[in-house]
Design an enzyme around this catalytic site. Structure first.
Site, PDB file in Angstrom:
ATOM      1  N   ASP A 126       0.979  -1.117   0.021  1.00 17.94           N
ATOM      2  CA  ASP A 126       0.079   0.026   0.012  1.00 17.94           C
ATOM      3  C   ASP A 126       0.944   1.158   0.007  1.00 17.94           C
ATOM      4  OD1 ASP A 126      -1.806   2.147   0.541  1.00 17.94           O
ATOM      5  OD2 ASP A 126      -3.116   0.872   1.856  1.00 17.94           O
ATOM      6  N   ARG A 128      -0.322   4.386  -0.429  1.00 23.37           N
ATOM      7  CA  ARG A 128      -1.028   5.652  -0.167  1.00 23.37           C
ATOM      8  C   ARG A 128      -0.650   6.412   1.015  1.00 23.37           C
ATOM      9  NH1 ARG A 128      -6.888   2.911  -0.138  1.00 23.37           N
ATOM     10  NH2 ARG A 128      -5.750   1.558   1.032  1.00 23.37           N
TER      11      ARG A 128
END
EC number: 3.5.4.25
Length: 203
Positions: A126, A128
């Protein structure tokens, strides 16, 4: 990070008329959107969601994930509540971009799970970031949130910028035979908070 507010317009939807606030990250050129509904209070908790862009789920009706279902349910919940917000962040494919997401899907078609596929492409599970949410929330005047999410990283991101998360509202929707393994991986490997019923077979 330099986030610049650009403009606000009306956005009629099946659930009512939202306001759409445009923001630009002047360093990267990324464009982000805040959707608001009704009158938002800076004193009382506001129902809201941080939603990362998912072209396949949000716009192309993909059943490989739960993203589109979550977005629509969040908008409906906000409209039924009478007020709320969605921060729509341009972080396609958990930050790896659309074409890399398609590459990851190709690997998943061959047996990799969503985390393994990212790692095989050389990316973290991930990528983000959420630092852009602070100026966006300041612009729409929100300080206390009832956050619709299953992702503890989003709760942490809110708290780190001084936003009080009064309640985490689970958003478990959209399970189907195409995404059940994906949802299990999000729970077991990415730490998303989902109750066991979400993985049982539907009648």
């Amino acid at each position: 990070m330099s986030i610049k507010y650009v403009a606000t317009s009306k956005l009629p939807t099946p659930w009512g008329v939202f306001a759409m606030h445009g923001f630009e990250d002047t360093e990267t050129g990324k464009e982000h959107v805040a959707l608001t509904f009704g009158t938002l209070s800076s004193d009382a908790p506001v129902l809201g969601r941080i939603h990362s862009e998912c072209l396949t789920g949000d716009a192309l009706f993909s059943l490989r994930c739960d993203c589109g279902f979550q977005l629509q349910t969040a908008m409906q919940n906000i409209a039924e509540t009478g007020s709320g917000f969605i921060l729509y962040l341009r972080q396609e494919g958990r930050g790896i971009g659309l074409l890399n997401k398609i590459r990851a899907y190709e690997l998943q078609d061959k047996g990799a799970n969503t985390v393994e596929a990212n790692e095989q492409l050389g990316f973290p599970a991930d990528m983000r970031k959420y630092d852009m949410i602070q100026p966006m929330l300041e612009q729409i005047g929100v300080k206390h949130v009832r956050l619709m999410t299953n992702n503890p990283r989003k709760v942490k991101a809110m708290k780190e910028i001084g936003i009080e998360v009064v309640e985490r509202v689970p958003l478990q929707v959209g399970k189907n035979r195409y995404n059940e393994a994906y949802l299990k991986t999000k729970s077991t490997e990415l730490g998303h908070m989902m109750s066991e019923y979400h993985f049982t077979d539907e009648d």
